[in-house]
Design an enzyme around this catalytic site. Structure first.
Site, mmCIF file in Angstrom:
data_model
loop_
_atom_site.group_PDB
_atom_site.id
_atom_site.type_symbol
_atom_site.label_atom_id
_atom_site.label_comp_id
_atom_site.label_asym_id
_atom_site.label_seq_id
_atom_site.Cartn_x
_atom_site.Cartn_y
_atom_site.Cartn_z
ATOM 1 N N LYS A 94 -7.133 3.200 -2.867
ATOM 2 C CA LYS A 94 -7.306 3.053 -1.361
ATOM 3 C C LYS A 94 -7.554 4.498 -0.881
ATOM 4 O O LYS A 94 -6.986 5.656 -1.383
ATOM 5 C CB LYS A 94 -6.253 2.527 -0.594
ATOM 6 C CG LYS A 94 -6.358 2.572 0.772
ATOM 7 C CD LYS A 94 -5.052 1.877 1.372
ATOM 8 C CE LYS A 94 -5.217 1.962 2.764
ATOM 9 N NZ LYS A 94 -3.734 1.129 3.421
ATOM 10 N N LYS A 109 -10.241 0.033 -1.721
ATOM 11 C CA LYS A 109 -9.947 -0.083 -0.290
ATOM 12 C C LYS A 109 -10.501 1.054 0.353
ATOM 13 O O LYS A 109 -9.661 2.138 0.403
ATOM 14 C CB LYS A 109 -8.681 -0.582 0.073
ATOM 15 C CG LYS A 109 -8.437 -0.774 1.377
ATOM 16 C CD LYS A 109 -6.927 -1.236 1.521
ATOM 17 C CE LYS A 109 -6.714 -1.272 3.001
ATOM 18 N NZ LYS A 109 -5.176 -1.890 2.942
ATOM 19 N N ASP A 114 1.006 -1.344 -0.026
ATOM 20 C CA ASP A 114 -0.114 0.118 0.083
ATOM 21 C C ASP A 114 0.881 1.355 -0.227
ATOM 22 O O ASP A 114 1.467 1.493 0.991
ATOM 23 C CB ASP A 114 -0.961 -0.068 1.116
ATOM 24 C CG ASP A 114 -1.979 -1.203 1.082
ATOM 25 O OD1 ASP A 114 -1.784 -2.077 0.523
ATOM 26 O OD2 ASP A 114 -2.911 -0.939 1.975
#
EC number: 4.1.2.4
Length: 259
Positions: free
Chosen positions: A166, A200, A102
């Protein structure tokens, strides 16, 4: 089973169970691995700092759940625009054994009008990940704030090869919100990339009711069978306890200060 319980069970299996605190220890990460193996199923992944990947890998293997994926973070949490550092951190994370990375998008550069550095950073970090390691890009919606910027950041990440977009690091005052989630899901739909790009929400998803709302939105925008673990994750820590309470398999109380 009630609709809320169905949503809770679905959400649990889509969780990236997270600890990204300055005071994290091996013991905390070992406990996180134990928690990820729940009585009603495993979380999709855990999300930890890179230095804890080896102990997490060992723990997950020893407890018989090597399929729980290990996610980690790079260029975190500030999203600086130094591509070399972001790529070096991403390469190191892959070398440690991360299944997923991430990375924080250089969102301040985008706010200042520089689109290219974000594209280049994501493209090079994806190259560092290769085909086997998923790259999720954190655009920090609560700092971008404006729909035009949130959609532009999402588009840049997707064009540069991100596997997921995300919302948030969880380290700024405003993290995931349903409003921001809708904007990002609409970009995935409108670009026609639902087969290859996931979403996400992270930070602020704390209850089964929250998770149910987010999943209903994904079902509405991208179809009821889209939000599987390859296309949808919840970045959270306290959410797990609430989901287990909803499913009546624990009576623990969630930490109100948790992510």
């Amino acid at each position: 089973m009630s609709e809320l319980k169905v949503a809770a069970l679905r959400a649990l299996k889509l969780m990236d169970l997270t600890t990204l605190n300055d005071n994290d220890t091996d013991a905390k990460v070992i406990q996180l691995c134990h928690d990820a193996k729940s009585p009603v199923g495993n979380t999709a992944a855990i999300c930890i700092y890179p230095r804890f990947i080896p102990i997490a890998k060992k723990t997950l293997r020893e407890q018989g759940t090597p399929e729980i994926r290990i996610a980690t973070v790079t260029n975190f949490p500030h999203g600086n625009d130094d591509i070399e550092i972001a790529v070096a951190e991403t390469k190191a994370a892959v070398a440690y054994g991360a299944d997923e990375v991430d990375v924080v998008f250089p969102y301040r550069a985008l706010i200042a009008g520089n689109e290219q550095v974000g594209f280049d950073l994501v493209k090079q970090c994806k190259a560092a990940c290769g085909d086997k390691v998923l790259l999720k890009v954190i655009i920090e919606t609560g700092e971008l704030k404006q729909e035009a910027l949130i959609k532009k950041a999402s588009q840049i990440c997707i064009e540069a090869g991100a596997d997921f977009i995300k919302t948030s690091t969880g380290k700024v005052p405003v993290n995931a919100t349903p409003e921001y989630a809708r904007m990002m899901l609409e970009v995935i739909r409108d670009m026609g990339v639902a087969k290859t790009v996931g979403f996400k929400p992270a930070g602020g998803v704390r209850t089964a009711e929250d998770a149910q709302q987010y999943l209903a939105m994904a079902d509405e925008i991208l179809g009821g069978d889209w939000a599987d673990s390859r296309h949808y994750r919840f970045g959270a820590s306290s959410l797990l306890t609430n989901l287990l309470n909803t499913l009546e398999v624990t009576d623990q109380k969630a930490d109100p200060a948790a992510y």
